[in-house]
Design an enzyme around this catalytic site. Structure first.
Site, short mmCIF file in Angstrom:
data_model
loop_
_atom_site.label_atom_id
_atom_site.label_comp_id
_atom_site.label_asym_id
_atom_site.label_seq_id
_atom_site.Cartn_x
_atom_site.Cartn_y
_atom_site.Cartn_z
N SER A 136 -9.97 -0.58 7.24
CA SER A 136 -9.36 -0.46 5.79
C SER A 136 -8.75 -1.78 5.06
CB SER A 136 -8.45 0.63 5.69
OG SER A 136 -9.16 1.91 5.52
N LYS A 182 0.80 -1.21 -0.13
CA LYS A 182 0.03 0.00 0.08
C LYS A 182 0.92 1.24 -0.06
CE LYS A 182 -3.87 1.82 2.57
NZ LYS A 182 -4.86 1.65 3.86
N SER A 229 -9.78 1.64 2.97
CA SER A 229 -9.02 2.41 1.90
C SER A 229 -7.97 1.70 1.20
CB SER A 229 -8.31 3.70 2.69
OG SER A 229 -7.23 2.97 3.62
#
Ligand code: GLN
Length: 483
Positions: free
Chosen positions: A194, A95, A170
């Site tokens: 997330s 990420k 997210s």
């Protein structure tokens, strides 16, 4: 190797790409041992597939040359029978709020579009030690704020398993990359859900670790008392392998803890959370979850209904503590210390203009809410009150774990929703976190595991364990995913 891959691919190269990219960690390791393919073949297969699937929007940057170079090094070690790591030659995606030294780290924000990470995050040092191959950085909602992947400052992410639907957020890129076979595993961050929520929307496994279990050093902070890094994988076994690689004390993160040994029960007692079947949960989810409960009963797994009476205040408590922490953590993006700057006549105007020009709408909303909660006169009424609610939620869980080993509930209150469906109504977007935030508030480990699809859409079930009991999530999770 999967028969499915063989049928759908036309030529030899694409057979290999498709078959390799759908494998789990142990299957790739077996392939290495049997010399069916080498680490370079594996890295190349993934890089080709990433190139072909750009429209998913999962990657923000791809380290093609470096990945091949690293894979060749692993092949060299294998040829010389030198010691390997537990993830040797296994490709992953990271990420883009986790720093990889010398590479761009944007956190999905225009304000960090050209920011180069000056050092490795603690977890990246660990992955490098285990010789995993980092393929690139994955797209996300700006500063890990969002539940749909629509708030990336660059481009939205698509859900490879549900056409027209958001991948969740997210960690939208990390979930979509695993679901789309664009890496074997990915690392995401989970502040209020997330990792687990996008894992559920994309039909993959997502683990949020106990607070302190994995180093946050080098993770661009969203809300520091809630943030945790964890893996997204295709199955529970892979989540366990990656967890073992990244866990542990890091001197650069004062909240990180050394390893803790725990006892795994022979028979698990599962608590079904009563409040997770109440208001705000869609009918399809309730029906799907009831089927899961039936399955457990048929298998003679002991279940008991458990009440977490304060869980209903979880979302409100989270949106105060999180926004308060977001407002202070994001104060550093002022056009002076980090990232982009909009020039203006005075220093104060430079701050204002930079933040106005480069931060997204939802990020600004969170900063404003947090600043309000922390301001004189409101601090006691909101922030202090939320901290007290946090304690009662922690106690709810403590009481529950006196009776059962694990708690079970749906991961999300709805099935994956359509693009644009919630962007005009922030509160409806916040509702997506209803069932995931309690574990963050209490710092507990939780895993989302995919179940049978509902209406052809992915559906995930979440298990929560007492602090440091990740091993129990894996032990029961492996049984559960085979039911
Ligand atoms: N969707 C949640 C939010 O927007 C969770 C974010 C996260 O876990 N990073 O706050």
């Amino acid at each position: 190797m999967s028969a499915k891959g063989r049928k759908t691919c036309k030529n030899q190269t694409s057979i290999l790409i498709m078959e390799i990219t759908s494998l789990r960690i142990k299957e790739i390791q077996e392939g290495f041992a049997k010399k069916e393919f080498c680490a370079k073949d594996v890295a190349e297969s993934f890089l080709k597939r990433i190139e072909k699937n750009k429209e998913i929007g999962a990657y923000l940057s791809v380290f093609s040359d470096k990945a091949i170079e690293d894979a060749k090094k692993v092949d060299g070690l294998m040829a010389e029978k030198k010691p390997l790591g537990i993830l040797s030659g296994i490709p992953c995606g990271i990420k883009d709020n986790i720093m990889v030294s010398g590479q761009k780290c944007t956190a999905g924000s225009k304000i960090l579009e050209n920011y180069i990470a000056p050092y490795n995050a603690g977890v990246i040092d660990k992955l490098e030690k285990e010789k995993s191959i980092i393929l690139g950085k994955l797209n996300l909602d700006e500063f890990a704020i969002g539940s749909s992947g629509e708030y990336s400052g660059f481009f939205p992410i698509k859900n490879p398993k549900a056409k027209g639907c958001v991948p969740g957020g997210s960690s939208a890129g990390p979930a979509a990359a695993v679901a789309g076979d664009l890496c074997v595993f990915s690392l995401g961050s989970d502040t209020g859900g997330s990792i687990r929520q996008p894992a559920a929307f994309c039909g993959v496994v997502g683990l949020k670790t106990t607070y302190g279990r994995v180093s946050r050093h080098g993770l661009i902070a969203m809300a520091s008392s809630l943030d945790q890094i964890g893996p997204l994988t295709k199955n529970v076994e892979d989540a366990e392998i990656v967890f073992d690689a990244i866990k542990g004390k890091d001197n650069m993160d004062a909240t990180s803890c050394p390893d803790v040994k725990i006892k795994t029960p022979k028979k698990f007692k599962i608590g079904i959370v009563k409040e997770a079947m109440g208001e705000g949960i869609d009918k399809e989810i309730k029906e799907g979850f009831n089927k899961v409960i039936e399955k457990l009963s048929k298998e003679n797994i002991e279940i008991e209904e458990i009440s977490l009476p304060y869980m209903e205040y979880g979302l409100a408590c989270y949106y105060i503590i999180m926004t308060a922490e977001v407002s202070s953590n994001l104060a550093r993006y002022d056009g002076v210390k980090y990232g982009e700057r909009s020039e203006a006549d005075s220093l104060i105007e430079t701050y204002f203009k930079t933040r106005k020009d480069f931060l997204g709408k939802e990020v600004k909303r969170r900063i404003m809410l947090g600043t309000y909660c922390l301001s004189a006169g409101y601090y006691d009424a909101y922030y202090l009150r939320a901290l007290k609610v946090r304690t009662v939620i922690v106690n709810d869980f403590k009481n529950a774990f006196k009776k059962v080993d694990l708690l079970m509930m749906p991961t999300t209150p709805t099935l994956p929703f359509k693009f644009g469906e919630r962007t005009s109504n922030p509160l409806s977007m916040y509702m997506a976190d209803l069932l995931t935030v309690p574990a963050n508030i209490a710092g507990l480990p939780a895993i989302s595991i995919p179940c049978d699809n509902i209406n052809s859409l992915p559906f995930g079930v979440q298990f929560i364990a007492p602090a440091f009991h990740e091993k129990n999530l894996f032990a029961f999770g492996k049984v559960f995913e085979k039911l």
